[in-house]
Motif scaffolding. Structure first.
Motif, mmCIF file in Angstrom:
data_model
loop_
_atom_site.group_PDB
_atom_site.id
_atom_site.type_symbol
_atom_site.label_atom_id
_atom_site.label_comp_id
_atom_site.label_asym_id
_atom_site.label_seq_id
_atom_site.Cartn_x
_atom_site.Cartn_y
_atom_site.Cartn_z
ATOM 1 N N CYS A 39 5.314 2.821 7.785
ATOM 2 C CA CYS A 39 6.076 2.993 6.469
ATOM 3 C C CYS A 39 6.749 4.293 6.285
ATOM 4 O O CYS A 39 6.169 5.425 6.711
ATOM 5 N N ALA A 40 8.111 4.227 6.090
ATOM 6 C CA ALA A 40 8.902 5.607 6.008
ATOM 7 C C ALA A 40 9.867 5.457 4.608
ATOM 8 O O ALA A 40 10.325 4.480 4.322
ATOM 9 N N ALA A 41 9.903 6.429 4.201
ATOM 10 C CA ALA A 41 10.805 6.716 2.788
ATOM 11 C C ALA A 41 11.704 7.939 3.242
ATOM 12 O O ALA A 41 11.507 8.970 3.734
ATOM 13 N N LEU A 82 2.463 8.123 1.449
ATOM 14 C CA LEU A 82 2.582 6.790 1.602
ATOM 15 C C LEU A 82 1.232 6.433 2.427
ATOM 16 O O LEU A 82 0.848 6.870 3.427
ATOM 17 N N VAL A 83 0.761 5.193 2.184
ATOM 18 C CA VAL A 83 -0.260 4.482 2.696
ATOM 19 C C VAL A 83 -0.184 3.063 2.796
ATOM 20 O O VAL A 83 -0.008 2.132 2.107
ATOM 21 N N GLU A 84 -0.308 2.807 4.272
ATOM 22 C CA GLU A 84 0.216 1.614 4.516
ATOM 23 C C GLU A 84 -1.347 0.862 4.619
ATOM 24 O O GLU A 84 -2.450 1.257 4.894
ATOM 25 N N SER A 85 -1.405 -0.577 4.425
ATOM 26 C CA SER A 85 -2.532 -1.408 4.682
ATOM 27 C C SER A 85 -1.974 -2.894 5.066
ATOM 28 O O SER A 85 -0.813 -3.188 5.064
ATOM 29 N N GLY A 86 -2.923 -3.679 5.442
ATOM 30 C CA GLY A 86 -2.490 -4.986 5.824
ATOM 31 C C GLY A 86 -2.647 -5.343 7.285
ATOM 32 O O GLY A 86 -2.229 -6.655 7.560
ATOM 33 N N ALA A 139 2.001 1.683 -0.024
ATOM 34 C CA ALA A 139 1.756 2.152 -1.426
ATOM 35 C C ALA A 139 2.356 3.475 -1.466
ATOM 36 O O ALA A 139 1.716 4.529 -0.722
ATOM 37 N N ALA A 140 3.172 3.958 -2.502
ATOM 38 C CA ALA A 140 3.501 5.403 -2.738
ATOM 39 C C ALA A 140 3.055 6.055 -3.728
ATOM 40 O O ALA A 140 2.849 5.404 -4.683
#
Length: 123
Positions: free
Chosen positions: A96-98, A4-8, A23-24
């Motif tokens: 972010c987590a999944a 997982l990669v966070e952005s923004g 984005a996963a």
């Protein structure tokens, strides 16, 4: 394995808005409930909002209800967090987590985590 990669994230004034993306890659994104957590300095990681694998269910912390909206696009393997009316108390690293099939608000329910993105709200 899911990466997982966070952005923004970024710096905005109080009252402003930001849209975070996560984005996963790898794994079966559409099988997982997804969530956003945040952690401010000196505080525990807290649940912000989550969305079920089908996007049929969402849940939010009371502190962000009516201001934040979580959504997902399984075709793009991306989950979003639209944050409006931001306040200084929203300042934190957002993760972010999944994990799992059922939407839950406990960090221990999630297997995969991103590296986090800093959100800073100035007053």
């Amino acid at each position: 394995q899911v990466q997982l990669v966070e952005s923004g994230g970024g710096l905005v004034q109080a009252g402003g808005s930001l849209r975070l993306s996560c984005a996963a890659s790898g794994g079966t994104f559409s099988s997982y409930a997804m969530a956003w957590f945040r952690q401010a300095p000196g505080k525990e990681r807290e649940f912000v909002g989550g969305i079920s694998w089908s996007a049929g269910n969402t849940a939010y912390a009371d502190s962000v209800k009516g201001r934040f909206t979580i959504s997902r696009d399984n075709a793009k393997k991306t989950v979003y967090l639209q944050m409006n009316s931001l306040q200084p108390e929203d300042t934190a690293v957002y993760y972010c987590a999944a994990g799992g099939l059922v939407l839950r608000n406990s960090p221990s329910s999630y297997t995969y985590w991103g590296q986090g993105t800093q959100v800073t709200i100035s007053s």
